[in-house]
Design a protein around this motif. Structure first.
Motif, PDB file in Angstrom:
ATOM      1  N   ASN A 153       0.720  -1.312   0.002  1.00 25.96           N
ATOM      2  CA  ASN A 153       0.051   0.424   0.203  1.00 25.96           C
ATOM      3  C   ASN A 153       0.836   1.381  -0.067  1.00 25.96           C
ATOM      4  N   ILE A 154       1.806   1.118  -0.706  1.00 29.97           N
ATOM      5  CA  ILE A 154       2.350   2.317  -0.943  1.00 29.97           C
ATOM      6  C   ILE A 154       3.225   2.607   0.173  1.00 29.97           C
ATOM      7  N   THR A 155       3.626   2.408   1.033  1.00 30.06           N
ATOM      8  CA  THR A 155       4.161   3.169   2.132  1.00 30.06           C
ATOM      9  C   THR A 155       5.813   3.697   2.139  1.00 30.06           C
ATOM     10  N   LYS A 156       6.345   3.495   1.264  1.00 32.59           N
ATOM     11  CA  LYS A 156       7.648   3.676   0.710  1.00 32.59           C
ATOM     12  C   LYS A 156       8.564   3.717   1.981  1.00 32.59           C
ATOM     13  N   CYS A 157       8.324   2.507   2.936  1.00 26.90           N
ATOM     14  CA  CYS A 157       9.513   2.321   3.437  1.00 26.90           C
ATOM     15  C   CYS A 157      10.606   1.664   3.597  1.00 26.90           C
ATOM     16  N   CYS A 158      10.161   0.693   2.471  1.00 27.28           N
ATOM     17  CA  CYS A 158      11.226  -0.211   1.524  1.00 27.28           C
ATOM     18  C   CYS A 158      12.043   1.038   0.933  1.00 27.28           C
ATOM     19  N   THR A 159      11.887   2.425   0.167  1.00 26.82           N
ATOM     20  CA  THR A 159      12.584   2.990  -0.968  1.00 26.82           C
ATOM     21  C   THR A 159      13.609   3.534   0.570  1.00 26.82           C
ATOM     22  N   GLU A 160      13.038   4.401   1.784  1.00 22.76           N
ATOM     23  CA  GLU A 160      13.382   5.494   2.931  1.00 22.76           C
ATOM     24  C   GLU A 160      14.631   4.194   3.423  1.00 22.76           C
ATOM     25  N   VAL A 161      14.732   2.830   3.301  1.00 20.24           N
ATOM     26  CA  VAL A 161      16.246   1.866   3.834  1.00 20.24           C
ATOM     27  C   VAL A 161      17.172   1.466   3.474  1.00 20.24           C
ATOM     28  N   CYS A 162      16.853   1.948   1.841  1.00 21.17           N
ATOM     29  CA  CYS A 162      17.431   1.262   1.182  1.00 21.17           C
ATOM     30  C   CYS A 162      19.373   2.224   0.772  1.00 21.17           C
ATOM     31  N   PRO A 163      20.135   1.204   1.051  1.00 24.18           N
ATOM     32  CA  PRO A 163      20.927   1.963   1.223  1.00 24.18           C
ATOM     33  C   PRO A 163      21.759   2.690  -0.222  1.00 24.18           C
ATOM     34  N   GLU A 164      21.167   1.640  -1.329  1.00 24.72           N
ATOM     35  CA  GLU A 164      21.952   2.260  -2.813  1.00 24.72           C
ATOM     36  C   GLU A 164      20.901   3.145  -2.956  1.00 24.72           C
ATOM     37  N   HIS A 165      20.155   3.628  -2.183  1.00 25.23           N
ATOM     38  CA  HIS A 165      18.947   5.239  -2.935  1.00 25.23           C
ATOM     39  C   HIS A 165      18.141   4.192  -3.896  1.00 25.23           C
ATOM     40  N   ILE A 166      18.030   3.367  -3.951  1.00 23.70           N
ATOM     41  CA  ILE A 166      16.782   2.953  -4.963  1.00 23.70           C
ATOM     42  C   ILE A 166      15.445   3.239  -4.947  1.00 23.70           C
ATOM     43  N   LYS A 167      15.330   4.293  -6.236  1.00 22.74           N
ATOM     44  CA  LYS A 167      13.351   3.928  -5.313  1.00 22.74           C
ATOM     45  C   LYS A 167      12.543   3.253  -5.836  1.00 22.74           C
ATOM     46  N   ILE A 168      12.574   2.115  -5.061  1.00 25.01           N
ATOM     47  CA  ILE A 168      12.263   1.115  -5.244  1.00 25.01           C
ATOM     48  C   ILE A 168      10.122   1.441  -5.324  1.00 25.01           C
ATOM     49  N   THR A 169       9.631   2.276  -4.522  1.00 18.38           N
ATOM     50  CA  THR A 169       7.845   2.434  -4.790  1.00 18.38           C
ATOM     51  C   THR A 169       8.100   2.964  -5.943  1.00 18.38           C
ATOM     52  N   ASP A 170       8.635   3.831  -5.653  1.00 17.84           N
ATOM     53  CA  ASP A 170       7.880   4.823  -7.276  1.00 17.84           C
ATOM     54  C   ASP A 170       8.697   4.628  -8.922  1.00 17.84           C
ATOM     55  N   ASN A 171       9.640   3.984  -8.525  1.00 13.38           N
ATOM     56  CA  ASN A 171      10.700   3.282  -9.867  1.00 13.38           C
ATOM     57  C   ASN A 171       9.893   1.677 -10.469  1.00 13.38           C
ATOM     58  N   ALA A 172       9.399   1.277  -8.922  1.00 13.23           N
ATOM     59  CA  ALA A 172       9.334   0.328  -9.270  1.00 13.23           C
ATOM     60  C   ALA A 172       8.029  -0.514  -9.185  1.00 13.23           C
ATOM     61  N   LEU A 173       7.753  -0.293  -7.908  1.00 14.97           N
ATOM     62  CA  LEU A 173       6.679  -0.898  -7.649  1.00 14.97           C
ATOM     63  C   LEU A 173       5.181  -0.188  -7.874  1.00 14.97           C
ATOM     64  N   ILE A 174       5.383   1.201  -8.405  1.00 12.75           N
ATOM     65  CA  ILE A 174       4.463   2.418  -8.674  1.00 12.75           C
ATOM     66  C   ILE A 174       4.206   1.317 -10.273  1.00 12.75           C
TER      67      ILE A 174
END
Ligand code: F3S
Length: 248
Positions: free
Chosen positions: A203-224
């Motif tokens: 549900n797009i909480t973006k916690c995954c993006t916040e902790v990524c040490p490689e600063h990958i925009k997991i939510t915005d660029n992959a999941l959404i």
């Protein structure tokens, strides 16, 4: 300049454990993993910790430092006040093997469930021709070091063990999105993401993006974008009509 820092480190195995107090020397330029190594060398020789490169590239030393998922080797002691007590615990989402070492095999199980890159029949390696924009789009996702901190922090499984069967977590939904974006991949990634890997749980909480040490925009660029493609297809009138006809 060195000083003495107060640490609380989680110790235990077999489902039991407790925080143990330590006072330990800290020298200029050190990171939390240095301190864990000093504890092993001076006070707790059996303290278990998983690590490898000590350069932020192997993804092994994931732990929770003051409650936040971090890489031990990339967390500088200078980010804490000298009189602060620093609490180090194992990743909470995965079962503890011993002390700071968790059993992350859930992640490898999920990785195995994703079919590998599937090119069209008749196209051989060396014959792929891709636009630079398609190469660059997935390049970001390939920076992943598989520290699994994104999966560790995602509330869908962090607080709900029962969801692990149906949800592969941001790391692997990102992998599916990467394959879906590949112009030569012909597997049906959208159906698999939704039906087998639990994309709908996100549900797009973006916690995954916040902790990524490689600063990958997991939510915005992959999941959404993946969610958008799944929805586009579901509500595409031609797909709807096709489903109706072929289900008869
Ligand atoms: Fe979890 Fe990331 Fe979605 S933390 S809920 S996968 S945006």
């Amino acid at each position: 300049m060195s000083y003495k820092a107060k640490f609380k480190v989680w110790r235990g195995e077999g489902g039991e454990g407790r925080l143990e107090d330590f006072t330990v020397e800290v020298n200029e330029g050190e990171v939390v993993l240095d301190i864990i190594h000093r504890l092993q060398a001076t006070q707790a020789p059996d303290l278990a910790v998983r690590w490898n490169c000590k350069a932020g590239k192997c993804g092994s030393c994931s732990m929770e430092i003051n409650g936040k998922p971090r890489l031990g080797c990339m967390t500088r002691m200078s980010t804490f006040d000298e009189d602060e007590t620093i609490t180090v615990t194992p990743m909470r989402t995965f079962p503890v093997i011993k002390d700071l070492v968790t059993d992350v095999s859930y992640n490898y199980q999920k990785a195995r469930e994703i079919p590998s890159f599937t090119p069209p029949a008749g196209v051989r390696p060396g014959e792929y021709r891709m636009k630079q924009v398609d190469v660059e789009r997935s390049q970001e996702f390939r920076k992943c070091i598989e520290c699994f901190m994104c999966n560790n922090v995602c509330h869908v499984i962090r607080d709900h063990e029962e969801n692990k069967t149906n949800f592969s977590g941001p790391r692997f939904l990102m992998r599916i999105a990467e394959l879906d974006m590949h112009p030569y991949d012909v597997a049906d990634r959208q159906e698999a993401a939704q039906e087998e890997h639990g994309l709908g749980y996100c549900n797009i909480t973006k916690c995954c993006t916040e902790v990524c040490p490689e600063h990958i925009k997991i939510t915005d660029n992959a999941l959404i974008p993946m969610k958008e493609r799944v929805v586009d297809r579901k509500y595409d009138p031609l797909v709807w009509l096709g489903d109706k006809i072929f289900r008869r």
